[in-house]
Scaffold this active site. Structure first.
Site, PDB file in Angstrom:
ATOM      1  CG  MET A  30       7.136   9.770   1.035  1.00 52.47           C
ATOM      2  SD  MET A  30       6.688  11.386   1.681  1.00 52.47           S
ATOM      3  CE  MET A  30       5.552  10.958   2.979  1.00 52.47           C
ATOM      4  CG  HIS A  37       5.561   0.986   1.994  1.00 50.55           C
ATOM      5  ND1 HIS A  37       5.568   1.183   3.351  1.00 50.55           N
ATOM      6  CD2 HIS A  37       5.320   2.198   1.432  1.00 50.55           C
ATOM      7  CE1 HIS A  37       5.344   2.464   3.609  1.00 50.55           C
ATOM      8  NE2 HIS A  37       5.183   3.098   2.472  1.00 50.55           N
ATOM      9  CD  GLN A 149      -8.666   2.659  -3.270  1.00 48.09           C
ATOM     10  OE1 GLN A 149      -8.046   2.764  -4.331  1.00 48.09           O
ATOM     11  NE2 GLN A 149      -9.732   3.398  -2.997  1.00 48.09           N
ATOM     12  CB  SER A 186      -0.301   4.363   8.322  1.00 49.33           C
ATOM     13  OG  SER A 186       0.308   5.639   8.338  1.00 49.33           O
ATOM     14  CB  SER A 187       5.096   5.332   7.459  1.00 51.20           C
ATOM     15  OG  SER A 187       5.264   4.554   6.291  1.00 51.20           O
TER      16      SER A 187
HETATM   17  O1  PAF Z   1       2.331   7.981  -0.738  1.00 54.86           O
HETATM   18  C1  PAF Z   1       3.495   8.388  -0.545  1.00 54.86           C
HETATM   19  O2  PAF Z   1       4.296   7.756   0.135  1.00 54.86           O
HETATM   20  C2  PAF Z   1       3.924   9.717  -1.156  1.00 54.86           C
HETATM   21  O3  PAF Z   1       2.884  10.631  -1.162  1.00 54.86           O
HETATM   22  C3  PAF Z   1       4.537   9.561  -2.555  1.00 54.86           C
HETATM   23  C4  PAF Z   1       3.528   9.049  -3.557  1.00 54.86           C
HETATM   24  C5  PAF Z   1       5.732   8.635  -2.504  1.00 54.86           C
HETATM   25  C6  PAF Z   1       5.032  10.931  -3.060  1.00 54.86           C
HETATM   26  O4  PAF Z   1       5.996  11.466  -2.214  1.00 54.86           O
END
Ligand code: PAF
Length: 282
Positions: A30, A37, A149, A186-187
């Site tokens: 997202m 990420h 995770q 975390s974002s």
């Molecule tokens: O973990 C996330 O960022 C979201 O839940 C995902 C897997 C991209 C689905 O929108």
């Protein structure tokens, strides 16, 4: 790296790569990228010929009182970071591309969604996740998809969904990436002001206290949860949940014998944070 906005353009790019024998690694996101990420993108890069990253703040997984509007968005920054981590394609669709008029399907994964974040955020959360991830798998058709995770329950939901719907994709779980003081990346950490940021480190200390209890041989749920709860209480944090569960199906366990998932969610200042660890007794 190419930025692609339409389903048909991603499909065409993947089809062309496959025709040349490429394997496809996929990282659904997202956006608001951090090292967590980027670690997923690097893992996909190391194992696959074509790396597709999706960037879509999925409205259907946010409850009515949640942070959809406030969720951090900076596509230009994210695109640069994704490219630096080795992505080939950034799929950044609009909500209308993903949910065109008349969209009427929702995927519900039972059982593993009844507890933890499924109970505290409401059923729409994991329905939204399962639905959008199933769509993304249908669009990208990856060989493997990479998840962090930190969202341990999300991984179980996605695995169950892919298995039940016969989607031929390997789900790869990558380790939690932490700040130097232990806070899981975390974002949503951007919502923390300085005092809340300091208190938030208690989540990691709670998990570490539980790990220490298990290392001492205190493997009962009472001992493990008690050790973790004491660290949270010292930082004046009342968890939304603090659970000891089977890492396979999230049923409650009464001891770490020989493994258990310890998972926590808590509101700290303006942020809702989650964290977890796999405990092992020897
Ligand atoms: O973990 C996330 O960022 C979201 O839940 C995902 C897997 C991209 C689905 O929108």
């Amino acid at each position: 790296m190419r930025i692609v906005r339409s389903v048909s353009d991603v499909r065409a790019a993947v089809r062309e790569a496959r025709a040349q024998g490429a394997t496809i690694g996929f990282v659904p996101t997202m956006g608001a990228f951090h090292e967590g990420h980027l670690s997923l993108m690097r893992a996909a890069r190391a194992a696959h010929d074509l790396v597709v990253v999706s960037l879509f703040v999925n409205p259907t997984q946010f409850g009515p009182s949640e942070d959809l509007a406030a969720y951090p968005r900076d596509e230009q920054r994210d695109a640069q970071l994704a490219e630096s981590a080795g992505a080939d394609i950034l799929f950044a669709p609009s909500p209308a591309e993903m949910y065109p008029d008349g969209f009427a399907t929702r995927i519900h994964v039972a059982a593993v969604t009844d507890v933890m974040c499924g109970a505290s955020r409401g059923p729409e959360h994991f329905d939204g996740v399962a639905t959008v991830v199933a769509k993304l798998f249908g669009i990208v058709a990856p060989d493997a998809a990479y998840f962090g995770q930190k969202d341990a329950q999300q991984i179980l939901v996605v695995r169950r969904m892919a298995r039940d719907l016969d989607i031929p994709v390997e789900i790869v779980a990558c380790p939690i990436v932490r700040e130097p003081d232990g806070l899981a990346m975390s974002s949503r950490n951007v919502y923390l002001d300085a005092p809340a940021r300091e208190r938030a480190t208690a989540l990691h200390r709670a998990l570490a206290a539980a790990e220490a209890a298990v290392a001492r041989g205190d493997v009962t749920a009472d001992a493990v949860l008690g050790a973790a709860r004491a660290e949270l209480a010292a930082a004046d944090i009342q968890p939304e949940y603090l659970d000891l569960r089977s890492p396979d199906d999230l049923t409650e366990v009464d001891a770490v014998a020989p493994v258990a998932l310890l998972a926590v969610a808590a509101r700290v200042g303006a942020a809702r944070l989650i964290d977890n660890t796999i405990l092992e007794s020897h």
